[in-house]
Every structure is written in C-alpha cells, then in structure tokens.
Design an enzyme around this catalytic site. Structure first.
Site: not given
Ligand SMILES: [Mg+2]
Length: 409
Positions: A320, A337, A375
């Site tokens: 990434e 959850p 970005e």
C-alpha cells in the site's frame, strides 16, 4: 402466552403444519384458534413447485381455512421479485406451478434471449436443463434461484432440493445467483406487505438455518418446532431460536422474550485481518487515504492462507505504501461485531478479527499505491485528520500507550 404477544404469525409449512399430506398433531386446532383470536396468519414455504392456490387448497382439505393471499411460496415470491425488477421474459427450470406463478405475474416464459433465468428445479430436472440454464446465464440472463434448500426430507431419506440444482448451475456458469427463498428476508417482507408497520410478527419453523435465521434477518422473533433444543455454536448465533416448542399447542401455554435486532448484519464470512500503527522517531503515524472510501486509515489487510500475521502486515504495508517495516509488538486485537462487521457493495458481509501491530520504518519512502490509496501521509498522534475511520484513533492510542498490556476490544 405467545399467542397473545404477537399480531402476525408467519408459519413454515413442511415440518410445522404438516409432513407430506398429514397435518401434525395439534396443528389444525392451534392454527384455527389463532384465526379465532383475529390474528394475521401467513404460511411461507421454500417449496417452489406448487402454486399458492394449490397450497391454500391443500390446507383447507386438512381443515385449515387458509386463503390464497395468505400463502407465500418461493415460486410466487420469485415471480413478484422479477416483476419488481421490471423483468418481462424469463427461462425456467422448474415445475408447472412455478411457471403458472411467473405467467400470472405477467412474465413471459421463453428460451429466446430471456432477461432472467429462474432455477427452481423439480423431479423432472435433467442435465439438459442445467446446461440450458448455464448457457442463458453465460449470455447475460440474470440468474435467480427460488430457494437455497439442498435437500428436503422424504420417508426414504433426503432428496435433492432446488438448491442442489441451483448450485449445479452456479458451478457450471461461474456466477452467483440471487436467491429468493428463506433465509433471505424477501419472503418475510412480502408476507407482511400491506400490514401496519407496528404489528409484531413471529416466525414459527422447523429449520434453524432457513426459518430462524430468516426470521432474525427480517427482524422477527423465531420459534423452532423440534423435539430437542438445537445446539448453537455460540450465544450470538442467529440460528438460535428464542424458544423451542414440540407442538403448536405450546403457543397457548408458553411465554417468550421477543428478538431484538443487534446493530450489525450477519456476516457471510469471518476473516483474520491485520493493521499497522507505523510510527516515526518524531511520534508521527503513517496513514493512507483509502481509494474506496476516501477516508484516512491505517494500513490494513487480510491474512492469506498459511501466512503468519507479521508477514501479512509487512506485505500489506509494502503493497500500500512502499515502506518496509519492522514489526515491534502486538498492541490490539479488535473483534467486536459493532465495529468489525462490514458490508460490501457486492452484497457480502465480513466479520474481521483484526490484529494491530506497532511498527517502525526499516526502509523506503512512503508513496501511495494508486490501486489502494489516493495519498499517504504522516500525522502527529494528537493531530489526526478528522475524516479518519471511526474506530482507528482508539487503535492508535492503544499502540502509542505502551504502559498496559495488548488491548482486546
Ligand atoms: Mg419446514
């Protein structure tokens, strides 16, 4: 008692009201008594083969005064669903009853360029039908399965249900169907269509995986008719009924606590995830602006098969941002959850169990991978962007606060 507590009773048929042609003990009397109490009754079956009219007539023969518009079959519901989608032509693998319901809804049945391919198989279904369905789907017809039931009980043991043929077509076509029958909420929604929204409804069925799970998907209380309590895998399992009864006569003696829907969806999958709080010497944190949600976030990802979590987070951060990290320590495990169940545009819902690590930079300069991030940037821990994923400031605080043990939230 249960009978007084609810306004609407949504009955499954096979295994609840009758088995084969025979009504179950107490079923006719109990249903009749509910009618006498002016309750709204609906009968829902995943069996796509009969028409609503035929089911109502069978019930009347057993002594239950049911009307056609109180019956919801998966075949009729499929026809209504296609109408709602403005589908006017479809090919069919299934019974005459299913075809009748489709035609009654104004849908033409054709094998010439159909807009939809309805699979609701019956005893006559052959390899040629599976091939025909596969070809229509391959040419662009929308794949609709009437119901997901892989089998149904017979005196000689289980027999393949429409779901078994739907899955054969799915395997051949390489396309997932839209499935109409229980446990999807559609049939329950159609069953109460036109009734006042503040009427309380209860579902009574004999199958935890379709009736009870479907009841809870639709926000209703679920009662299981069975000789024994089911064994749920956890207290949060939505296949767990609010009550198990052995006969419908228990509706007039037992009490029940209604179901309350939790604030998260029921996941299709549970997946191990990883997240990294990558810090610099000057106590700044690496964030990236996600391409999908356009929000700032920590680098995160899924653990792949056979991959240790440290390798997974190192790989994700490299993919990434282009930075090689040193994994320092586990700082949080996040699994509630309410925060960790996500629904995707594909319709899939995933529960992530995310292991978060504090990491430092070993090499590389941060640069956004355009597929994943718009970005990348470094932010002071007390100066995080306002549009950061809501739970992540807590994850960062847990990673920066080194005084305590690993956080478990
Ligand atoms: Mg049943």
């Amino acid at each position: 008692m249960i009978a007084e507590k609810f306004d609407v009773f949504l009955f499954d048929l096979d295994g609840v009201v009758y088995v084969g042609d025979e009504p179950l003990p107490d079923a006719v009397d109990s249903v009749t008594r509910l009618y006498e109490m002016d309750k709204e009754l609906r009968f829902l079956t995943n069996d796509p083969r009969p028409t609503r009219r035929a089911v109502a007539s069978d019930l009347r023969e057993m002594g239950i005064n049911a009307q056609e518009d109180e019956i919801v079959t998966s075949g009729w519901a499929t026809a209504q669903y296609l109408s709602q989608q403005d589908v006017t032509t479809t090919a069919v693998v299934g019974s005459e009853g299913l075809k009748t319901e489709l035609q009654t809804a104004g849908i033409e049945i054709t094998d010439t360029d159909p807009e939809a391919m309805v699979v609701g198989a019956n005893e006559e279904t052959t390899y040629r039908d599976i091939r025909r369905a596969t070809r229509h789907i391959d040419r662009g017809a929308a794949f609709v399965g009437t119901n997901p039931d892989g089998s149904f009980p017979t005196p000689d043991g289980p027999a393949p249900g429409a779901g078994a043929i739907v899955r054969a077509v799915e395997a051949a076509a390489g396309t997932e169907p839209t499935v109409v029958g229980k446990p999807e909420p559609l049939m329950f929604e159609m069953a109460i269509d036109g009734l006042s929204a503040n009427m309380s409804a209860v579902v009574i069925g004999d199958n935890p995986a379709t009736d009870v799970l479907g009841a809870h998907h639709a926000g209703h209380t679920g009662i299981l008719v069975a000789d024994e309590e089911p064994t749920a895998t956890s207290a949060r399992d939505r296949q767990e009924p609010e009550l198990t009864i052995s006969t419908l006569a228990d509706l007039f003696t037992e009490e029940i606590e209604p179901w309350e829907s939790p604030p998260y969806s029921w996941p299709d999958q549970i997946r191990p995830g990883v997240a990294a709080v990558v810090t610099t010497d000057s106590d700044e944190v690496l964030l990236l602006k996600r391409a999908d949600t356009e929000q700032w976030a920590l680098p995160t990802g899924s653990v792949e098969r056979c991959e240790p979590v440290q390798e997974a987070i190192s790989r994700e951060v490299m993919e990434e941002t282009g930075i090689r990290i040193q994994v320092e320590e586990l700082t949080g495990v996040y699994s509630r959850p309410e925060q960790q169940v996500f629904s995707y545009p594909s319709g899939k819902t995933v529960h992530f169990i995310t292991n978060c690590f504090r990491c430092t930079i070993e090499a590389g300069t941060a640069e956004a991978d355009k597929e994943e991030a718009l970005e990348v940037g470094f932010f002071g821990v007390n100066d995080l962007p306002s549009d950061i994923l809501p739970m992540q400031p807590q994850w960062i605080a847990d990673a920066i606060d080194m005084s305590g043990p690993c956080a478990i939230r």
